[in-house]
Enzyme design. Structure first.
Site, PDB file in Angstrom:
ATOM      1  N   HIS A 264      -6.762   1.738   9.003  1.00 16.06           N
ATOM      2  CA  HIS A 264      -7.268   1.839   7.629  1.00 16.06           C
ATOM      3  C   HIS A 264      -6.185   2.406   6.694  1.00 16.06           C
ATOM      4  CE1 HIS A 264     -10.511   2.461   4.600  1.00 16.06           C
ATOM      5  NE2 HIS A 264      -9.722   3.432   4.207  1.00 16.06           N
ATOM      6  N   GLU A 265      -5.628   3.539   7.077  1.00 17.01           N
ATOM      7  CA  GLU A 265      -4.636   4.184   6.198  1.00 17.01           C
ATOM      8  C   GLU A 265      -3.353   3.363   6.131  1.00 17.01           C
ATOM      9  OE1 GLU A 265      -5.741   6.359   4.301  1.00 17.01           O
ATOM     10  OE2 GLU A 265      -7.575   6.891   5.399  1.00 17.01           O
ATOM     11  N   HIS A 268      -3.696   0.875   3.405  1.00 11.00           N
ATOM     12  CA  HIS A 268      -3.333   1.452   2.094  1.00 11.00           C
ATOM     13  C   HIS A 268      -1.818   1.560   1.952  1.00 11.00           C
ATOM     14  CE1 HIS A 268      -7.288   2.532   0.583  1.00 11.00           C
ATOM     15  NE2 HIS A 268      -7.602   3.227   1.672  1.00 11.00           N
ATOM     16  N   GLU A 294      -8.688  -0.427  -1.501  1.00  8.29           N
ATOM     17  CA  GLU A 294      -9.615  -0.443  -0.363  1.00  8.29           C
ATOM     18  C   GLU A 294      -9.652  -1.834   0.277  1.00  8.29           C
ATOM     19  OE1 GLU A 294     -10.739   2.401   0.539  1.00  8.29           O
ATOM     20  OE2 GLU A 294     -12.350   1.989   1.957  1.00  8.29           O
TER      21      GLU A 294
END
Lengths: 502, 502
Positions: A264-265, A268, A294
């Site tokens: 997820h990170e 980003h 997102e």
């Protein structure tokens, strides 16, 4: 480059340096700072923010912006033009909020944060209620300062998702809700189809770190321009296009937090690492909205990271790192990481139910700002909505309306961007697959470069040059629309749970 | 507190916040920053320094200083008066250096640093020579800007050791040299007396970390207001009185670098952690000179950390961490960590020969500034002096005149403070023992609190309130004087090497 533009870039560069220094100090506070240093660090952060704001909103900035605008107008350099245009809009917005108001918000939000932590610990909403009342009032005043045409919530939403209206979100969410609530109900009726015992075992911390790093590298995270550290709440932070760091957390008895947290990170971080270096030290060197941001994290975490193809490729490496998974096999593992279960906590929710958590918050925020929801009624309304959308009700406020930090800070208007991100991620992947029909096959063979290159070219490099709706339209041919995402969810979960209309 | 003083403190506080932010960014650069981020980080550091300098040297600062001076004059508050006095002196000094000159120094020093690294790697002094010529010229210009009465080197020395004159250092060093050179020669003749095989074994990294942390805690380092990280070159850095961090390095086949590195840096950190909180966010919140700072690091590293009493107390814990030392026994260990050996590298030198390394550099620097030493002759003069003072000669420039970074930066005038620190450390410990006759017995029983409390009261709390000579005189009754240090060295090494005049 002309002289005026050069001067403007010099000033924007110094403002950016101050903001990046703030980011470094905040990162250090969460990762390594000794506990005794909270008070002096707060003063350092306050000083840096104050100086950055003063430098950016100084009258000299406006003069430089105007002079640079005339210069770039005649030069037809699209990037420079974008730097001036976006900076002018930022300047106009920054000037709308009086310094006293900004200071009041910062002070209140810091106190409200403490009250919220205490209230959550004791699970007593009424300890937090006075602060939430104050924060709602500040949010309404903020909306008035920023200005709006249709709805005060538009002004709040616009901070995070420029150009998006409250009515757009209502419409998009309504469509999503109508299509996913029945899906959730059908899945619930067949919940025994999918088990997840295999990911709830003992997983060695060092092995999780090694495998997480491997996965991050495989999907393209550049460790020469980033790193991974531990924090209570994972995040991604940027100190420049060439220094984009992520944080994560680890559970030695559950594989998901570290693994999917990192993906997820990293999603980003790939966005921020991929911005055109022409925009370094300007307001453009950042994602264009929280929704777009997102979309990148969810695309890599879910659309890629929870796909069958991804794990068919990664399986040998996964089993090398965690031999205890060998018995389960790749198909069981794929099912386990995609198990759907209505649950109380947003950050632990599966892909399908996640958006219901967001809708509850969005609807309540709009009603708070309209004055149609009294603070004292929040726990009851929260619990009712959880019952309506997910069929479960929180046993207490800590597991209910006190779970998220956003209302304790200045975050009203923020929540919907999480679901907008999910929606955009599916639109982007659909477009990428249209452009590259072999993409799924690429995943199967561990080739994630083509997708990253496509995202770099179409999304990342532009930073804040295009507003989110404009960018999505340029890339996908449509503005933000839940069709692709609904199709993705329907296909994936119908197959997983062997539902009739698959 | 009056209004003017409050305003002054506000401004000094913001300057301090910027400087501490710079320190955080520099620390991050050495500890955790990814390699790809060097260029943007340099820009961030340059911006923070520039803003801090501009804010401090602004005409408004002078107005506030003058107004606050009148106010504090009537209030008889010694601490506030000190804040105004020291800040005025800093202001006057900062205004003496033109901004262009500061920028030129910073640019040149960054380029010279690269040239030096390259020259050292290739062990070719001539690659660095042009940059050293430039740095000497800049140092002379700096001396002219800062002003001096007797000798241009006074102005350079005064930056690091306020009030100290070149002639003072010559006199002090001459006395030290006359007394220690014969001692070194006698020890060399009996070098077989002391072996150090026991500290050259395999030492587990994690055990070194645990034991190092234990030692740091035993001597009083507050980990709630500090931490330890790894860097190539160990240092201590301050982000506020309540956040003083140290760094170290580890050698898995040699016990000293981690252990004594930690004690050395903890010595610096105890000074900074012990400053009166009234001075937080003012120019007083720092050690009063490099010499005083080094006196604290050397006191804990050597006078305490290499004492027999310290290891008699620590022995059981040391052997628990490193069972391989049990065979040697505490007396062998004590001898090993105090073995004297003329060597080429300053940072690896023992207590007795260390000051010879400093004298070589000091004498050469003074001659460079006087114009009596040509850059091209430096390698030859260096090697001759090593032969004269230590009886050895470097086989190449990397192990000779290229070993230290100071001449590549802006560090001319810095070196002598290392030996001044050694000298002051002995004066302070002698005074502490006079005040507390049971101090050695305290060490034997692991009680280091009395010494730390004494240092806190007499040295640490004052920060920069008193100039170094004034402070040493207040505490010891004498200005900086090598008598105590010479006595310490003579007694210790005569006993260790069983010399006749013990």
């Amino acid at each position: 480059m002309g002289n005026h533009f050069t001067q403007l870039k010099q000033r924007l560069g110094e403002v950016s340096d101050l903001d990046h220094a703030t980011a470094v100090l905040s990162w250090d506070q969460e990762t390594y700072m000794p506990e005794g240093s909270v008070a002096p660090r707060s003063e350092q952060l306050a000083t840096l923010s104050k100086l950055s704001h003063a430098m950016f909103t100084a009258p000299a900035t406006l003069r430089q912006l105007k002079a640079a605008a005339e210069e770039t107008d005649t030069q037809k350099n699209a990037k420079n033009l974008a730097i001036v245009t976006v900076s002018r809009a930022d300047y106009a917005r920054a000037r709308k909020l009086p310094a006293d108001f900004v200071a009041e918000v910062s002070r209140t939000s810091s106190q409200a944060q403490h009250a919220w932590m205490d209230a959550r610990k004791k699970s007593e909403f009424k300890l937090f209620a006075p602060w939430l009342r104050k924060n709602i009032e500040l949010a309404r005043r903020r909306a008035d300062y920023l200005g709006y045409t249709d709805h005060p919530y538009d002004a709040l939403l616009d901070q995070y998702e420029p150009g998006m209206k409250t009515s757009d979100v209502h419409r998009i969410f309504e469509e999503l809700r109508v299509k996913t609530v029945p899906l959730i109900q059908q899945v619930a009726a067949r919940s025994e189809r999918v088990g997840d015992a295999c990911i709830h075992q003992a997983f060695d911390k060092a092995a999780q770190e090694r495998f997480g790093r491997h996965v991050a590298e495989v999907i393209g995270y550049d460790f020469k321009r980033g790193r991974v550290d531990y924090t209570t709440h994972p995040f991604c932070t940027t100190f420049g296009i060439d220094d984009v760091r992520i944080t994560t957390r680890v559970d030695e008895n559950f594989l998901n937090p570290y693994l999917f947290g990192v993906m997820h990170e990293v999603g980003h971080a790939l966005y921020e690492q991929g911005i055109d270096h022409s925009y370094e030290r300007t307001p453009l060197a950042s994602g264009t909205s929280l929704g777009l941001h997102e979309s990148q994290s969810r695309l890599w975490e879910n659309l890629v990271g929870r796909s069958r193809e991804f794990w068919q490729f990664m399986w040998p490496s996964l089993v090398t790192h965690f031999p205890q998974l060998a018995e389960a096999g790749v198909e069981d593992f794929y099912e386990a990481i995609n198990k759907v279960e209505a649950s109380l906590i947003r950050v632990e929710a599966d892909e399908l139910t996640y958006n219901m958590h967001i809708m509850v918050r969005f609807e309540m925020e709009v009603a708070m700002i309209e004055g149609n929801l009294k603070v004292k009624d929040i726990p009851e309304v929260w619990n009712q909505k959880y019952n309506d959308y997910l069929g479960i009700a929180p046993p207490n406020d800590a597991l209910g309306c006190l779970q998220d930090t956003h209302w304790a800070g200045v975050g009203i208007g923020y929540f919907s961007t999480y679901s907008l991100g999910n929606i955009i991620s599916a639109q982007l992947l659909e477009s990428a697959e249209r452009a590259m029909p072999t993409l799924r096959d690429d995943f199967l063979h561990g080739r994630f470069g083509p997708l990253l290159t496509w995202l770099r070219r179409n999304v990342h490099q532009h930073g804040r040059r295009f507003k989110p709706q404009e960018l999505v339209k340029r890339v996908t041919g449509s503005t933000i629309d839940p069709t692709a995402y609904i199709a993705y969810l329907t296909t994936k979960y119908s197959e997983l749970y062997e539902l009739d209309h698959a």
